[in-house]
Design a protein around this motif. Structure first.
Motif, PDB file in Angstrom:
ATOM      1  N   PRO A  14       0.814  -1.225   0.000  1.00  0.00           N
ATOM      2  CA  PRO A  14       0.000   0.000   0.000  1.00  0.00           C
ATOM      3  C   PRO A  14       0.842   1.267   0.000  1.00  0.00           C
ATOM      4  O   PRO A  14       0.506   2.236  -0.694  1.00  0.00           O
ATOM      5  CB  PRO A  14      -0.832  -0.123   1.285  1.00  0.00           C
ATOM      6  N   ALA A  15       1.933   1.278   0.759  1.00  0.00           N
ATOM      7  CA  ALA A  15       2.817   2.453   0.782  1.00  0.00           C
ATOM      8  C   ALA A  15       3.491   2.649  -0.573  1.00  0.00           C
ATOM      9  O   ALA A  15       3.560   3.770  -1.099  1.00  0.00           O
ATOM     10  CB  ALA A  15       3.872   2.297   1.874  1.00  0.00           C
ATOM     11  N   ASN A  17       2.416   1.598  -3.512  1.00  0.00           N
ATOM     12  CA  ASN A  17       1.403   1.996  -4.482  1.00  0.00           C
ATOM     13  C   ASN A  17       1.027   3.467  -4.315  1.00  0.00           C
ATOM     14  O   ASN A  17       0.864   4.194  -5.313  1.00  0.00           O
ATOM     15  CB  ASN A  17       0.167   1.121  -4.334  1.00  0.00           C
ATOM     16  N   SER A  18       0.911   3.917  -3.065  1.00  0.00           N
ATOM     17  CA  SER A  18       0.587   5.332  -2.814  1.00  0.00           C
ATOM     18  C   SER A  18       1.686   6.246  -3.344  1.00  0.00           C
ATOM     19  O   SER A  18       1.403   7.295  -3.928  1.00  0.00           O
ATOM     20  CB  SER A  18       0.386   5.568  -1.314  1.00  0.00           C
ATOM     21  N   LEU A  19       2.910   5.851  -3.152  1.00  0.00           N
ATOM     22  CA  LEU A  19       4.041   6.632  -3.689  1.00  0.00           C
ATOM     23  C   LEU A  19       3.998   6.654  -5.213  1.00  0.00           C
ATOM     24  O   LEU A  19       4.229   7.698  -5.844  1.00  0.00           O
ATOM     25  CB  LEU A  19       5.371   6.027  -3.223  1.00  0.00           C
ATOM     26  N   LEU A  21       1.470   6.413  -7.175  1.00  0.00           N
ATOM     27  CA  LEU A  21       0.362   7.225  -7.684  1.00  0.00           C
ATOM     28  C   LEU A  21       0.502   8.710  -7.345  1.00  0.00           C
ATOM     29  O   LEU A  21      -0.273   9.532  -7.844  1.00  0.00           O
ATOM     30  CB  LEU A  21      -0.957   6.699  -7.112  1.00  0.00           C
ATOM     31  N   SER A  22       1.475   9.051  -6.528  1.00  0.00           N
ATOM     32  CA  SER A  22       1.652  10.437  -6.096  1.00  0.00           C
ATOM     33  C   SER A  22       2.528  11.219  -7.083  1.00  0.00           C
ATOM     34  O   SER A  22       2.986  10.672  -8.099  1.00  0.00           O
ATOM     35  CB  SER A  22       2.297  10.473  -4.704  1.00  0.00           C
ATOM     36  N   SER A 170      -2.497  -0.333   5.471  1.00  0.00           N
ATOM     37  CA  SER A 170      -3.307   0.759   4.902  1.00  0.00           C
ATOM     38  C   SER A 170      -3.104   2.051   5.689  1.00  0.00           C
ATOM     39  O   SER A 170      -2.951   3.132   5.105  1.00  0.00           O
ATOM     40  CB  SER A 170      -4.785   0.375   4.913  1.00  0.00           C
ATOM     41  N   ALA A 173       0.321   3.551   4.861  1.00  0.00           N
ATOM     42  CA  ALA A 173       0.375   4.223   3.557  1.00  0.00           C
ATOM     43  C   ALA A 173      -0.220   5.629   3.632  1.00  0.00           C
ATOM     44  O   ALA A 173       0.353   6.591   3.105  1.00  0.00           O
ATOM     45  CB  ALA A 173      -0.354   3.389   2.516  1.00  0.00           C
ATOM     46  N   LYS A 174      -1.366   5.743   4.298  1.00  0.00           N
ATOM     47  CA  LYS A 174      -2.022   7.060   4.429  1.00  0.00           C
ATOM     48  C   LYS A 174      -1.168   8.022   5.245  1.00  0.00           C
ATOM     49  O   LYS A 174      -1.017   9.202   4.890  1.00  0.00           O
ATOM     50  CB  LYS A 174      -3.396   6.895   5.085  1.00  0.00           C
ATOM     51  N   MET A 177       1.940   9.443   3.345  1.00  0.00           N
ATOM     52  CA  MET A 177       1.682  10.532   2.416  1.00  0.00           C
ATOM     53  C   MET A 177       1.521  11.871   3.151  1.00  0.00           C
ATOM     54  O   MET A 177       1.942  12.921   2.645  1.00  0.00           O
ATOM     55  CB  MET A 177       0.439  10.236   1.572  1.00  0.00           C
ATOM     56  N   LYS A 178       0.946  11.829   4.346  1.00  0.00           N
ATOM     57  CA  LYS A 178       0.832  13.055   5.152  1.00  0.00           C
ATOM     58  C   LYS A 178       2.227  13.559   5.543  1.00  0.00           C
ATOM     59  O   LYS A 178       2.516  14.766   5.487  1.00  0.00           O
ATOM     60  CB  LYS A 178       0.008  12.792   6.417  1.00  0.00           C
TER      61      LYS A 178
END
Length: 304
Positions: A14-15, A17-19, A21-22, A170, A173-174, A177-178
């Motif tokens: 999740p981390a 994937n978040s990176l 997509l950022s 999850s 990952a959130k 990003m913060k």
């Protein structure tokens, strides 16, 4: 920011994937090298390796991180930051200092509690009522860097490893990003860990999965839930290993290790335990009622 990502199992996805997509750029991924498994010795890439290959991200799989190779490589990339999530290898000080802003780690506990390799399993096994995610600045010592952020989550009497790992990954990952939004401006107040409060989540040993029926039903229930993915909580039933994948505490006092009824209730050191999903050696996992239909159950049989 230009980021180097280091991780191996599904917890890290999740981390990653978040990176991906950022607006940040993942300039390289580090993961543990592919392992051979099974009778055919098939080579299996890690979850992170598969993701990186699928998305055309450069992958490196060293057996050990070194100053001459890896610290130099990260410096050449002019990476701003290294993000680490369940990578599984030790980062030498030269690698920690190679990115402009250093390295941060997504750790699956509320540090300083459960520093080390198996924080999720240890928190369930200990009967903790809560755990969480810590984002920390890495230093040369084990999980002892300054805390950048923490998020708590509850552990219920039914929470098992897979559920908690998914939840924590999850959350991680959130929260990552913060943190990335604030890190370049140095707007984060770092909190030093209290070393005197530290506990350690040592690596799992397969023998820890062996159920000791002289223990309390509460401990055995924690053991089953903590080890539901690996190594599995198990007992010996008619000379074969029987994994217990889930079950319930029964408020009855019965002889330790004895099967006392047709529902497969087993006496423990305190109260009793009733398996609900089991897996006999060489067989698939199944509901205990299905298992009992295919086996001759002897009341008062003592499990090893």
């Amino acid at each position: 920011m230009k980021i180097v990502f280091m991780g191996t199992p599904s917890f890290a996805l999740p981390a990653l994937n978040s990176l991906f997509l950022s607006k940040n750029t993942i300039c390289s991924v580090y993961t543990q090298n592919p392992k051979k498994s099974g009778r055919g010795k098939k080579i299996n890439r890690s979850a992170v390796h598969i993701f990186a290959d699928k998305n055309n991200i450069k992958v490196r799989t060293p057996q050990k991180l070194t100053t001459n190779i890896d610290a130099t490589y990260i410096k050449k990339l002019k990476a701003d930051l290294c993000v680490v999530a369940a990578y599984g290898l030790i980062l030498p000080e030269s690698v920690l200092n190679a990115p402009l802003l250093g390295c941060i780690n997504i750790h699956a506990s509320l540090l300083p509690r459960w520093r080390g390799a198996a924080p999720i399993q240890r928190s369930i096994l200990a009967g903790d009522k809560e755990t969480g995610i810590t984002i920390m600045k890495m230093n040369k010592f084990l999980d002892s860097g300054n805390i950048l952020s923490q998020v708590k989550t509850k552990i219920t009497s039914k929470t098992n490893f897979s559920e908690l790992e998914s939840n924590l990954s999850s959350i991680g990952a959130k929260e990552l990003m913060k943190i990335l939004d604030q890190l370049p401006q140095k707007r984060i107040k770092e909190i030093k860990q209290e070393d005197k409060l530290a506990t350690y989540a040592k690596k799992l040993d397969k023998i820890e999965g062996k159920i000791d029926w002289s223990k309390s039903a509460k401990f055995i229930d924690c053991q089953v839930r903590a080890f539901s993915f690996y190594p599995g909580a198990w007992t010996i039933f008619k000379s074969k290993r029987l994994k217990v994948l889930s079950g319930s505490i029964i408020n009855q006092t019965n002889p330790k290790g004895k099967i006392v009824d047709n529902l497969f209730t087993i006496g423990c050191g305190e109260f009793s335990y009733r398996p609900e999903v089991v897996q006999l050696e060489g067989k698939k996992a199944m509901n205990v009622l299905e298992f009992l239909r295919g086996t001759e159950l002897q009341i008062n049989y003592t499990l090893e």
